[in-house]
Design a protein around this motif. Sequence first.
Motif, PDB file in Angstrom:
ATOM      1  N   HIS A  16       0.829  -1.421   0.098  1.00  0.00           N
ATOM      2  CA  HIS A  16      -0.057   0.107  -0.256  1.00  0.00           C
ATOM      3  C   HIS A  16       0.790   1.687   0.559  1.00  0.00           C
ATOM      4  N   PRO A  17       0.590   2.157  -0.563  1.00  0.00           N
ATOM      5  CA  PRO A  17      -0.626   2.033  -1.535  1.00  0.00           C
ATOM      6  C   PRO A  17      -0.805   1.129  -2.872  1.00  0.00           C
ATOM      7  N   THR A  18      -1.741   1.120  -3.076  1.00  0.00           N
ATOM      8  CA  THR A  18      -1.726   0.014  -4.026  1.00  0.00           C
ATOM      9  C   THR A  18      -0.847   0.400  -5.312  1.00  0.00           C
ATOM     10  N   GLY A  19      -0.881   1.909  -5.538  1.00  0.00           N
ATOM     11  CA  GLY A  19      -0.786   2.753  -6.641  1.00  0.00           C
ATOM     12  C   GLY A  19       0.653   2.891  -6.884  1.00  0.00           C
ATOM     13  N   ASP A  20       1.691   1.942  -5.867  1.00  0.00           N
ATOM     14  CA  ASP A  20       2.861   2.172  -6.434  1.00  0.00           C
ATOM     15  C   ASP A  20       3.751   0.797  -6.236  1.00  0.00           C
ATOM     16  N   TYR A  21       2.726  -0.158  -6.424  1.00  0.00           N
ATOM     17  CA  TYR A  21       3.009  -1.692  -7.043  1.00  0.00           C
ATOM     18  C   TYR A  21       2.357  -1.861  -8.724  1.00  0.00           C
ATOM     19  N   GLU A  34       3.966  12.103  -7.664  1.00  0.00           N
ATOM     20  CA  GLU A  34       3.317  13.483  -6.741  1.00  0.00           C
ATOM     21  C   GLU A  34       2.766  14.351  -6.944  1.00  0.00           C
ATOM     22  N   ALA A  35       2.189  14.766  -8.408  1.00  0.00           N
ATOM     23  CA  ALA A  35       0.555  15.070  -8.619  1.00  0.00           C
ATOM     24  C   ALA A  35       0.011  14.200  -8.220  1.00  0.00           C
ATOM     25  N   GLU A  41      -4.688  13.029  -1.844  1.00  0.00           N
ATOM     26  CA  GLU A  41      -4.651  13.308  -0.387  1.00  0.00           C
ATOM     27  C   GLU A  41      -5.710  14.597  -0.869  1.00  0.00           C
ATOM     28  N   ALA A  42      -5.965  15.644  -1.631  1.00  0.00           N
ATOM     29  CA  ALA A  42      -6.585  16.892  -1.723  1.00  0.00           C
ATOM     30  C   ALA A  42      -7.719  16.216  -1.274  1.00  0.00           C
ATOM     31  N   MET A  43      -8.329  15.042  -2.342  1.00  0.00           N
ATOM     32  CA  MET A  43      -9.499  14.621  -2.494  1.00  0.00           C
ATOM     33  C   MET A  43     -10.018  14.360  -0.551  1.00  0.00           C
ATOM     34  N   LEU A  44      -9.250  13.646  -0.536  1.00  0.00           N
ATOM     35  CA  LEU A  44      -9.908  12.916   1.492  1.00  0.00           C
ATOM     36  C   LEU A  44      -9.967  14.077   2.284  1.00  0.00           C
ATOM     37  N   THR A  45      -9.273  15.278   2.110  1.00  0.00           N
ATOM     38  CA  THR A  45      -9.159  15.759   3.121  1.00  0.00           C
ATOM     39  C   THR A  45     -10.583  17.262   2.896  1.00  0.00           C
ATOM     40  N   VAL A 107     -14.771   9.608  -6.957  1.00  0.00           N
ATOM     41  CA  VAL A 107     -14.361   8.086  -7.679  1.00  0.00           C
ATOM     42  C   VAL A 107     -13.097   8.050  -8.567  1.00  0.00           C
ATOM     43  N   ALA A 108     -13.664   9.523  -9.652  1.00  0.00           N
ATOM     44  CA  ALA A 108     -12.388   9.994 -10.866  1.00  0.00           C
ATOM     45  C   ALA A 108     -11.157   9.706  -9.946  1.00  0.00           C
ATOM     46  N   ALA A 109     -11.385  10.748  -8.317  1.00  0.00           N
ATOM     47  CA  ALA A 109      -9.668  10.912  -7.999  1.00  0.00           C
ATOM     48  C   ALA A 109      -8.921   9.858  -7.349  1.00  0.00           C
ATOM     49  N   PHE A 110     -10.005   8.501  -7.410  1.00  0.00           N
ATOM     50  CA  PHE A 110      -8.951   7.659  -6.629  1.00  0.00           C
ATOM     51  C   PHE A 110      -8.505   6.797  -7.562  1.00  0.00           C
TER      52      PHE A 110
END
Length: 125
Positions: A16-21, A34-35, A41-45, A107-110
């Motif tokens: 995790h995070p899954t995207g790193d793999y 990073e972007a 993270e901005a969407m989660l906030t 969900v688009a941000a995910f």
Amino acid sequence: MKYVILIHSNPQPWGHPTGDYVPEQQSRSQAEREAGNAAFEAMLTELSESGELQGGQALGDPATARLYRWEGGRSVATDGPYAEAKEHLAGFFLIDVASQERAEEVVAAFSGPGETIELRPIWEG
């Protein structure tokens, strides 16, 4: 309206995070990754501050999962998560939003290159 955002990922390699793999993410430049992480993270906030985020959790290594099926009149446990799957459920987020359009915006941000994200409404019979 409540929705669950399901994060599907390939379990090899696990992390995790899954995207790193995900190879498609790994091939992006560091600045692009990073972007993407900053946008996530901005969407989660935003979801937390608005009260739309109801919860979420990363799930453990699928190699530790057990699958229960009904066979021969009894419950039989096997190693999981699935017999023939290349992907597994890596985690989820529960959101409560005003509309399906908002859920789709969230969900688009995910999602990112090489990732599979499922948006499913909660059934409230």
